[in-house]
Scaffold this motif. Structure first.
Motif, PDB file in Angstrom:
ATOM      1  N   LYS A 126      -1.349  -0.469  -0.676  1.00 46.97           N
ATOM      2  CA  LYS A 126      -2.240  -1.134  -1.849  1.00 46.97           C
ATOM      3  C   LYS A 126      -2.944  -0.065  -2.497  1.00 46.97           C
ATOM      4  O   LYS A 126      -2.910   0.408  -3.550  1.00 46.97           O
ATOM      5  CB  LYS A 126      -2.817  -2.223  -1.258  1.00 46.97           C
ATOM      6  N   PHE A 127      -3.698   0.718  -1.656  1.00 51.53           N
ATOM      7  CA  PHE A 127      -4.715   1.693  -1.812  1.00 51.53           C
ATOM      8  C   PHE A 127      -3.881   2.972  -2.604  1.00 51.53           C
ATOM      9  O   PHE A 127      -4.080   3.377  -3.623  1.00 51.53           O
ATOM     10  CB  PHE A 127      -5.424   2.294  -0.974  1.00 51.53           C
ATOM     11  N   ASP A 128      -2.744   3.539  -2.036  1.00 54.03           N
ATOM     12  CA  ASP A 128      -1.854   4.160  -2.697  1.00 54.03           C
ATOM     13  C   ASP A 128      -1.411   4.076  -3.774  1.00 54.03           C
ATOM     14  O   ASP A 128      -1.429   4.854  -4.843  1.00 54.03           O
ATOM     15  CB  ASP A 128      -0.827   4.847  -1.586  1.00 54.03           C
ATOM     16  N   ALA A 129      -0.915   2.868  -4.060  1.00 51.82           N
ATOM     17  CA  ALA A 129      -0.377   2.458  -5.230  1.00 51.82           C
ATOM     18  C   ALA A 129      -1.332   2.478  -6.449  1.00 51.82           C
ATOM     19  O   ALA A 129      -1.439   3.021  -7.466  1.00 51.82           O
ATOM     20  CB  ALA A 129       0.353   1.068  -5.306  1.00 51.82           C
TER      21      ALA A 129
ATOM     22  N   VAL B 244      -5.124  -6.330  12.850  1.00 51.15           N
ATOM     23  CA  VAL B 244      -5.910  -5.280  12.146  1.00 51.15           C
ATOM     24  C   VAL B 244      -4.901  -4.178  11.741  1.00 51.15           C
ATOM     25  O   VAL B 244      -5.083  -3.612  10.908  1.00 51.15           O
ATOM     26  CB  VAL B 244      -7.085  -4.898  13.136  1.00 51.15           C
ATOM     27  N   LEU B 245      -3.985  -3.922  12.613  1.00 47.42           N
ATOM     28  CA  LEU B 245      -3.146  -2.687  12.393  1.00 47.42           C
ATOM     29  C   LEU B 245      -2.196  -3.148  11.196  1.00 47.42           C
ATOM     30  O   LEU B 245      -1.966  -2.231  10.136  1.00 47.42           O
ATOM     31  CB  LEU B 245      -2.273  -2.364  13.552  1.00 47.42           C
ATOM     32  N   ALA B 246      -1.624  -4.440  11.261  1.00 44.15           N
ATOM     33  CA  ALA B 246      -0.893  -4.733   9.941  1.00 44.15           C
ATOM     34  C   ALA B 246      -1.747  -4.721   8.697  1.00 44.15           C
ATOM     35  O   ALA B 246      -1.192  -4.296   7.527  1.00 44.15           O
ATOM     36  CB  ALA B 246      -0.226  -6.315  10.433  1.00 44.15           C
ATOM     37  N   VAL B 247      -2.721  -5.018   8.610  1.00 43.41           N
ATOM     38  CA  VAL B 247      -3.754  -4.936   7.471  1.00 43.41           C
ATOM     39  C   VAL B 247      -3.971  -3.493   7.151  1.00 43.41           C
ATOM     40  O   VAL B 247      -3.987  -3.187   5.913  1.00 43.41           O
ATOM     41  CB  VAL B 247      -5.305  -5.425   7.894  1.00 43.41           C
ATOM     42  N   LEU B 248      -4.300  -2.490   7.967  1.00 39.88           N
ATOM     43  CA  LEU B 248      -4.245  -1.221   7.651  1.00 39.88           C
ATOM     44  C   LEU B 248      -3.170  -0.872   6.981  1.00 39.88           C
ATOM     45  O   LEU B 248      -3.285   0.146   6.141  1.00 39.88           O
ATOM     46  CB  LEU B 248      -5.060  -0.432   8.726  1.00 39.88           C
ATOM     47  N   GLU B 249      -1.841  -1.098   7.390  1.00 37.69           N
ATOM     48  CA  GLU B 249      -0.699  -0.687   6.893  1.00 37.69           C
ATOM     49  C   GLU B 249      -0.577  -1.052   5.491  1.00 37.69           C
ATOM     50  O   GLU B 249      -0.126  -0.467   4.450  1.00 37.69           O
ATOM     51  CB  GLU B 249       0.546  -1.332   7.780  1.00 37.69           C
ATOM     52  N   PHE B 250      -0.936  -2.369   5.279  1.00 34.41           N
ATOM     53  CA  PHE B 250      -0.779  -3.099   3.837  1.00 34.41           C
ATOM     54  C   PHE B 250      -1.690  -2.455   3.109  1.00 34.41           C
ATOM     55  O   PHE B 250      -1.531  -2.030   1.929  1.00 34.41           O
ATOM     56  CB  PHE B 250      -1.293  -4.684   4.056  1.00 34.41           C
TER      57      PHE B 250
ATOM     58  N   ALA C 242      -6.742 -11.562   5.746  1.00 36.50           N
ATOM     59  CA  ALA C 242      -7.591 -10.556   6.673  1.00 36.50           C
ATOM     60  C   ALA C 242      -8.029  -9.363   5.860  1.00 36.50           C
ATOM     61  O   ALA C 242      -9.266  -8.774   6.290  1.00 36.50           O
ATOM     62  CB  ALA C 242      -6.822 -10.354   7.756  1.00 36.50           C
ATOM     63  N   GLU C 243      -7.496  -8.680   5.149  1.00 41.01           N
ATOM     64  CA  GLU C 243      -7.610  -7.502   4.463  1.00 41.01           C
ATOM     65  C   GLU C 243      -9.115  -7.722   3.681  1.00 41.01           C
ATOM     66  O   GLU C 243      -9.986  -6.814   3.739  1.00 41.01           O
ATOM     67  CB  GLU C 243      -6.481  -7.010   3.596  1.00 41.01           C
ATOM     68  N   GLN C 244      -9.011  -8.718   2.931  1.00 37.01           N
ATOM     69  CA  GLN C 244     -10.170  -9.117   2.098  1.00 37.01           C
ATOM     70  C   GLN C 244     -11.540  -9.268   2.891  1.00 37.01           C
ATOM     71  O   GLN C 244     -12.430  -8.732   2.651  1.00 37.01           O
ATOM     72  CB  GLN C 244      -9.736 -10.387   1.110  1.00 37.01           C
TER      73      GLN C 244
ATOM     74  N   GLY D  55     -16.692   1.339   0.346  1.00 34.96           N
ATOM     75  CA  GLY D  55     -15.924   2.514   0.856  1.00 34.96           C
ATOM     76  C   GLY D  55     -14.796   2.529   1.462  1.00 34.96           C
ATOM     77  O   GLY D  55     -13.871   1.719   0.896  1.00 34.96           O
ATOM     78  N   CYS D  56     -14.354   3.517   2.396  1.00 35.86           N
ATOM     79  CA  CYS D  56     -13.090   3.607   2.811  1.00 35.86           C
ATOM     80  C   CYS D  56     -12.718   2.603   3.857  1.00 35.86           C
ATOM     81  O   CYS D  56     -13.406   2.849   5.196  1.00 35.86           O
ATOM     82  CB  CYS D  56     -12.763   5.211   3.447  1.00 35.86           C
ATOM     83  N   MET D  57     -11.817   1.868   3.933  1.00 40.34           N
ATOM     84  CA  MET D  57     -11.471   0.969   5.060  1.00 40.34           C
ATOM     85  C   MET D  57     -11.044   1.573   6.382  1.00 40.34           C
ATOM     86  O   MET D  57     -11.375   1.153   7.445  1.00 40.34           O
ATOM     87  CB  MET D  57     -10.354  -0.171   4.714  1.00 40.34           C
ATOM     88  N   PHE D  58     -10.419   2.710   6.190  1.00 43.17           N
ATOM     89  CA  PHE D  58      -9.899   3.433   7.283  1.00 43.17           C
ATOM     90  C   PHE D  58     -11.194   4.118   8.030  1.00 43.17           C
ATOM     91  O   PHE D  58     -10.996   4.191   9.244  1.00 43.17           O
ATOM     92  CB  PHE D  58      -8.974   4.583   6.807  1.00 43.17           C
TER      93      PHE D  58
END
Length: 197
Positions: free
Chosen positions: A68-71, A58-64, A19-21, A106-109
């Motif tokens: 991922k982005f921070d790392a 969608v919420l779980a994807v954003l948490e994931f 879903a994230e991809q 861009g930014c997913m958020f």
């Protein structure tokens, strides 16, 4: 952990990663649940066992995505720090690395907030919280470069430059906005230094 439990957690993770991809590449509204299920290779019931609704997914994807982005961003910054850059310069170099990354959209958020168009949606709230955390990380890097007092003064403006650079990088399909934002940020820090003397 039992094999059944491992399979369930594997399926959940596969759903989130798939879903994230898809959601990052094509958008929340453009991608349906059936497509996510098909590409993740799971049964519809498996998805609903883990996520009662698309909103929950969608919420779980954003948490994931945040983890991922921070790392990824921290890894890039660390590489630039090891090359001799200070925190603020490393931040903008990492921003540029992100703009260069394959599939950058861009930014997913930001994208999610715009698509959902509901500030009360759980995913919108999480996106806003992510931006607050991202802002604090930026502010810490400004403080490392210019001191806490100056960081308090200039961080809000520099954060706007960063967000503008992200949107402009997508619209222009260019990495240059990272350099423009960096130069403007350094100039702003420098000007605020002179005013304080």
């Amino acid at each position: 952990m039992s094999k059944t439990r491992t399979r369930k957690s594997d399926a959940r993770q596969r759903l989130i990663e798939t879903a994230e991809q898809l959601l990052y590449a094509e958008g929340i509204q453009a991608v349906g649940i059936d497509r996510i299920i098909a590409e993740a290779g799971v049964a519809k019931m498996t998805l609903y066992n883990h996520f009662p609704s698309k909103d929950d997914l969608v919420l779980a994807v954003l948490e994931f995505r945040e983890a991922k982005f921070d790392a990824m961003f921290e890894k890039w910054m660390e590489r630039h720090r090891k090359a001799g850059m200070d925190g603020l310069e490393a931040f903008f170099a990492a921003l540029k690395d992100w703009f260069k990354s394959p599939g950058f959209r861009g930014c997913m958020f930001i994208n999610s907030n715009v698509e959902l168009a509901d500030a009360e949606h759980a995913a919108s709230k999480f996106s806003a919280q992510h931006k607050e955390r991202f802002y604090e990380m930026l502010k810490q890097n400004i403080a490392e470069y210019a001191g806490t007092t100056k960081a308090d003064m200039v961080a809000p403006a520099i954060a706007l430059m960063v967000e503008g650079a992200i949107v402009t990088a997508v619209m222009q399909q260019s990495i240059e906005p990272a350099d423009v934002a960096r130069d403007a940020a350094l100039m702003l820090v420098s000007k605020s230094s002179r005013k304080r003397k």
